[in-house]
Design a protein around this motif. Structure first.
Motif, PDB file in Angstrom:
ATOM      1  N   TYR A 212       0.822  -1.207   0.000  1.00 53.11           N
ATOM      2  CA  TYR A 212       0.000   0.000   0.000  1.00 53.11           C
ATOM      3  C   TYR A 212       0.858   1.260   0.000  1.00 53.11           C
ATOM      4  N   GLN A 213       1.940   1.235   0.752  1.00 50.35           N
ATOM      5  CA  GLN A 213       2.808   2.415   0.780  1.00 50.35           C
ATOM      6  C   GLN A 213       3.435   2.659  -0.590  1.00 50.35           C
ATOM      7  N   ASP A 214       3.835   1.581  -1.268  1.00 51.93           N
ATOM      8  CA  ASP A 214       4.318   1.713  -2.649  1.00 51.93           C
ATOM      9  C   ASP A 214       3.257   2.365  -3.531  1.00 51.93           C
ATOM     10  N   ALA A 215       2.043   1.823  -3.454  1.00 51.41           N
ATOM     11  CA  ALA A 215       0.968   2.283  -4.332  1.00 51.41           C
ATOM     12  C   ALA A 215       0.576   3.730  -4.044  1.00 51.41           C
ATOM     13  N   ALA A 244      -4.085  -5.058  -5.465  1.00 51.84           N
ATOM     14  CA  ALA A 244      -5.208  -4.498  -4.711  1.00 51.84           C
ATOM     15  C   ALA A 244      -4.898  -3.079  -4.243  1.00 51.84           C
ATOM     16  N   ALA A 245      -3.673  -2.868  -3.798  1.00 49.89           N
ATOM     17  CA  ALA A 245      -3.285  -1.552  -3.296  1.00 49.89           C
ATOM     18  C   ALA A 245      -3.250  -0.515  -4.412  1.00 49.89           C
ATOM     19  N   PHE A 246      -2.686  -0.882  -5.566  1.00 42.32           N
ATOM     20  CA  PHE A 246      -2.631   0.064  -6.684  1.00 42.32           C
ATOM     21  C   PHE A 246      -4.032   0.390  -7.203  1.00 42.32           C
ATOM     22  N   ARG A 247      -4.878  -0.609  -7.272  1.00 41.49           N
ATOM     23  CA  ARG A 247      -6.247  -0.355  -7.736  1.00 41.49           C
ATOM     24  C   ARG A 247      -6.945   0.617  -6.781  1.00 41.49           C
ATOM     25  N   ASP A 248      -6.761   0.421  -5.502  1.00 41.18           N
ATOM     26  CA  ASP A 248      -7.387   1.286  -4.500  1.00 41.18           C
ATOM     27  C   ASP A 248      -6.815   2.702  -4.565  1.00 41.18           C
ATOM     28  N   ALA A 249      -5.472   2.801  -4.528  1.00 43.26           N
ATOM     29  CA  ALA A 249      -4.831   4.114  -4.450  1.00 43.26           C
ATOM     30  C   ALA A 249      -5.006   4.924  -5.731  1.00 43.26           C
ATOM     31  N   GLU A 440      16.633  13.338  -9.986  1.00 40.88           N
ATOM     32  CA  GLU A 440      16.489  14.670  -9.407  1.00 40.88           C
ATOM     33  C   GLU A 440      15.351  14.603  -8.394  1.00 40.88           C
ATOM     34  N   TYR A 441      15.608  15.109  -7.216  1.00 41.36           N
ATOM     35  CA  TYR A 441      14.620  15.036  -6.132  1.00 41.36           C
ATOM     36  C   TYR A 441      13.406  15.918  -6.439  1.00 41.36           C
ATOM     37  N   VAL A 442      12.219  15.390  -6.154  1.00 45.87           N
ATOM     38  CA  VAL A 442      10.982  16.148  -6.338  1.00 45.87           C
ATOM     39  C   VAL A 442      10.266  16.360  -5.004  1.00 45.87           C
ATOM     40  N   GLU A 443      10.032  15.258  -4.293  1.00 46.38           N
ATOM     41  CA  GLU A 443       9.187  15.374  -3.099  1.00 46.38           C
ATOM     42  C   GLU A 443       9.381  14.167  -2.189  1.00 46.38           C
ATOM     43  N   THR A 444       9.191  14.394  -0.898  1.00 45.01           N
ATOM     44  CA  THR A 444       9.143  13.310   0.083  1.00 45.01           C
ATOM     45  C   THR A 444       7.693  13.102   0.496  1.00 45.01           C
ATOM     46  N   THR A 445       7.255  11.854   0.505  1.00 45.31           N
ATOM     47  CA  THR A 445       5.908  11.537   0.976  1.00 45.31           C
ATOM     48  C   THR A 445       6.019  10.637   2.205  1.00 45.31           C
ATOM     49  N   ARG A 446       4.934  10.512   2.909  1.00 47.28           N
ATOM     50  CA  ARG A 446       4.922   9.657   4.104  1.00 47.28           C
ATOM     51  C   ARG A 446       3.579   8.925   4.157  1.00 47.28           C
ATOM     52  N   PRO A 447       3.404   7.913   3.311  1.00 47.38           N
ATOM     53  CA  PRO A 447       2.106   7.247   3.205  1.00 47.38           C
ATOM     54  C   PRO A 447       1.694   6.541   4.499  1.00 47.38           C
ATOM     55  N   GLU A 448       0.436   6.684   4.841  1.00 49.88           N
ATOM     56  CA  GLU A 448      -0.122   5.977   5.995  1.00 49.88           C
ATOM     57  C   GLU A 448      -1.224   5.057   5.483  1.00 49.88           C
ATOM     58  N   PRO A 449      -0.898   3.788   5.289  1.00 48.34           N
ATOM     59  CA  PRO A 449      -1.838   2.859   4.662  1.00 48.34           C
ATOM     60  C   PRO A 449      -2.962   2.457   5.604  1.00 48.34           C
ATOM     61  N   PRO A 450      -4.019   1.875   5.057  1.00 42.15           N
ATOM     62  CA  PRO A 450      -5.101   1.392   5.923  1.00 42.15           C
ATOM     63  C   PRO A 450      -4.639   0.216   6.769  1.00 42.15           C
ATOM     64  N   TYR A 466      -9.975   1.034   7.826  1.00 48.46           N
ATOM     65  CA  TYR A 466      -9.860  -0.424   7.852  1.00 48.46           C
ATOM     66  C   TYR A 466     -10.148  -1.019   6.481  1.00 48.46           C
ATOM     67  N   GLY A 467      -9.233  -1.845   6.004  1.00 50.08           N
ATOM     68  CA  GLY A 467      -9.466  -2.617   4.790  1.00 50.08           C
ATOM     69  C   GLY A 467      -9.067  -1.950   3.497  1.00 50.08           C
ATOM     70  N   SER A 468      -9.273  -0.648   3.383  1.00 45.95           N
ATOM     71  CA  SER A 468      -8.916   0.070   2.159  1.00 45.95           C
ATOM     72  C   SER A 468      -8.843   1.553   2.460  1.00 45.95           C
ATOM     73  N   LEU A 469      -8.248   2.292   1.530  1.00 44.24           N
ATOM     74  CA  LEU A 469      -8.191   3.743   1.693  1.00 44.24           C
ATOM     75  C   LEU A 469      -9.581   4.350   1.601  1.00 44.24           C
ATOM     76  N   ALA A 470     -10.426   3.742   0.784  1.00 43.34           N
ATOM     77  CA  ALA A 470     -11.780   4.261   0.597  1.00 43.34           C
ATOM     78  C   ALA A 470     -12.584   4.220   1.888  1.00 43.34           C
ATOM     79  N   ALA A 471     -12.181   3.352   2.810  1.00 34.73           N
ATOM     80  CA  ALA A 471     -12.908   3.239   4.076  1.00 34.73           C
ATOM     81  C   ALA A 471     -12.824   4.510   4.892  1.00 34.73           C
ATOM     82  N   ASP A 472     -11.848   5.365   4.560  1.00 38.96           N
ATOM     83  CA  ASP A 472     -11.664   6.601   5.318  1.00 38.96           C
ATOM     84  C   ASP A 472     -12.305   7.793   4.620  1.00 38.96           C
ATOM     85  N   GLN A 473     -12.995   7.525   3.513  1.00 40.12           N
ATOM     86  CA  GLN A 473     -13.577   8.631   2.743  1.00 40.12           C
ATOM     87  C   GLN A 473     -15.032   8.879   3.137  1.00 40.12           C
TER      88      GLN A 473
END
Length: 473
Positions: A212-215, A244-249, A440-450, A466-473
């Protein structure tokens, strides 16, 4: 009259002498009521005004903090792939874990500056006066071998902590053995969601990211460039979790998928039928999740069928060795990556860069940070328990632990033991640099997966989605 003149001359001379004489420092007429009978030499300045003299002198010097000790050597078992299909990644863990041990303990190990698995499978470090022994085993990314070497490390070497391994499938086997023996396991670099998801147990921790963090990191920029996707992944836990993670993200980022996810067996050598499905999907971009040698024939099939000419490759940047081979037509693109040595700026990363280059002749690669972080986490846990290596004691301090590593601050989320960590967005600018300084550096992210714990442990997730990122929407 003469007598008066003589007397006058004497008086004048006396006044002149008094005027030319140096001033006399006034001395107190009474000494202080209490004077120390003996003052340690280091406590007395060379010249002290009366008001600066202490009235009392400490009777003893400050107590020094004793060095870290342990009743008997503490033992860590490191399992990685040295000879198998994922050995390209195993070697990263092997060298970086040893460098992490040195960084965390403050001194090199007994095996010398550069660890050579063919010469020795043990490396001892000193944390103060406490010996920490690291035993290394090769599992060749085969679950049966993983089980064999893990049991040998536990039953024969009596290790207190396990670290490993490269394959997510083999890691699942390792998790069960760690739970059975109540020994903490630090996972590096396996990335499957299931490790801290459906296969979670309280003794499993990780310094590796999950799918999920990759995605989440990749889809941040991927969906700004393309809107329709198709993806191919290996048919096992790592691949299915990634899909599953890429489809969700990416869906959450505004993208859509033109076809069902395509899964191929991990040992596939001819990807032609799978890449034909990718091509027929009509998507703008194809997302590839693959680890190890299979990536080479996969990309060859994409080239042979013209997939790479008709569709954009939507994949995270990969290791330094394979980047020049398969990303030649991607110069100028912006994508995510879990770690590249050029992105973080901190003392741990500086150490890793300098020592990898000096001792192994290479700059840190994709998973070097995971290995070093695993060592730092282990040592920080040992220090926090004051050397108590009981499994439950270590688990208690590792949950919620924060430490500094080559990627920056890492936080072990107490709910599910996911390692919250920095990831990076980079632009590919060059593939010819001899030190693999490609970006070349662009940005640092800090993903917080479900939170992906099984239903029976859902309460542990607390307020996390819980379960997916969409669960928090």
């Amino acid at each position: 009259m003469k007598l008066y003149k003589v007397f006058s001359l004497i008086m004048v001379a006396s006044l002149l002498l008094a005027a030319c004489a140096p001033a006399v420092t006034q001395v107190a007429t009474e000494a202080p009521a209490v004077v120390p009978t003996e003052v340690p030499p280091t406590a007395v300045p060379t010249e002290v005004p009366p008001t600066a003299v202490p009235t009392e002198v400490p009777t003893a010097a400050p107590t020094e903090i004793p060095p870290f000790t342990c009743a008997e050597p503490i033992k860590i078992g490191l399992i990685t792939d040295v000879t198998g299909a994922l050995a390209i990644y195993g070697v990263m863990i092997l060298r970086s874990f040893m460098l992490g041990m040195e960084f965390a303990t403050g001194a090199p190990g007994s095996a010398g500056p550069a660890f050579d698995f063919t010469a020795t499978q043990q490396n001892n470090f000193m944390l103060g006066d406490c010996e920490i022994q690291v035993f290394v085993r090769d599992d060749a990314s085969t679950p049966d071998t993983t089980a064999t070497v893990a049991r040998e490390l536990i039953d024969v070497e009596k290790v207190n902590i396990l670290v490993g391994t490269v394959s997510s499938g083999a890691t699942a086997t390792l998790q069960g053995i760690a739970l059975e023996n109540k020994i903490p396991l630090i996972v590096a670099p396996a990335a499957a969601n299931d490790i801290t998801g459906v296969n979670f147990n309280e003794y499993t921790f990780r310094t590796s990211r999950n799918n999920y963090q990759d995605a989440m990191n990749e889809c941040l920029y991927l969906t700004k460039q393309y809107k329709t996707f198709v993806q191919i992944a290996p048919d096992y836990a790592f691949g299915r979790g990634s899909a599953a993670a890429f489809r969700d993200a990416c869906t959450l980022g505004g993208g859509s998928f033109s076809a069902d996810d395509i899964f191929a067996p991990l040992d596939t050598t001819d990807f032609t039928p799978y890449m034909e499905q990718v091509l027929s999907s009509g998507a703008e971009s194809y997302i590839v999740t693959w680890a190890g040698g299979g990536f080479v024939p996969l990309m060859q099939a994409a080239t042979d069928l013209g997939v790479s000419e008709q569709m954009a490759l939507g994949a995270t940047f990969i290791d330094n060795v394979l980047m020049p081979i398969w990303y030649g037509n991607a110069v100028g693109s912006t994508n995510g990556i879990l770690y590249h040595y050029s992105a973080p700026k901190n003392a741990a990363n500086d150490f890793l860069m300098a020592e990898d280059k000096a001792r192994y002749g290479v700059m840190p690669d994709l998973f070097d940070a995971d290995g070093m972080n695993a060592a730092i986490l282990a040592i920080e846990a040992i220090k926090t328990t004051n050397g108590d290596v009981n499994g439950d004691a270590l688990v208690a301090v590792m949950e919620g632990m924060t430490f500094e590593g080559p990627k920056g601050t890492v936080y072990i989320r107490p709910e599910d033991h996911v390692a919250i960590q920095d990831m990076f967005i980079l632009t590919l600018v060059d593939l010819t640099d001899p030190d693999a300084n490609f970006y070349e550096y662009v940005e640092t992210t800090r993903p917080e997966p479900p939170c992906l714990l099984p239903e029976t442990l859902k309460d542990r997730c607390g307020d996390l989605p819980y379960g997916s990122l969409a669960a928090d929407q």
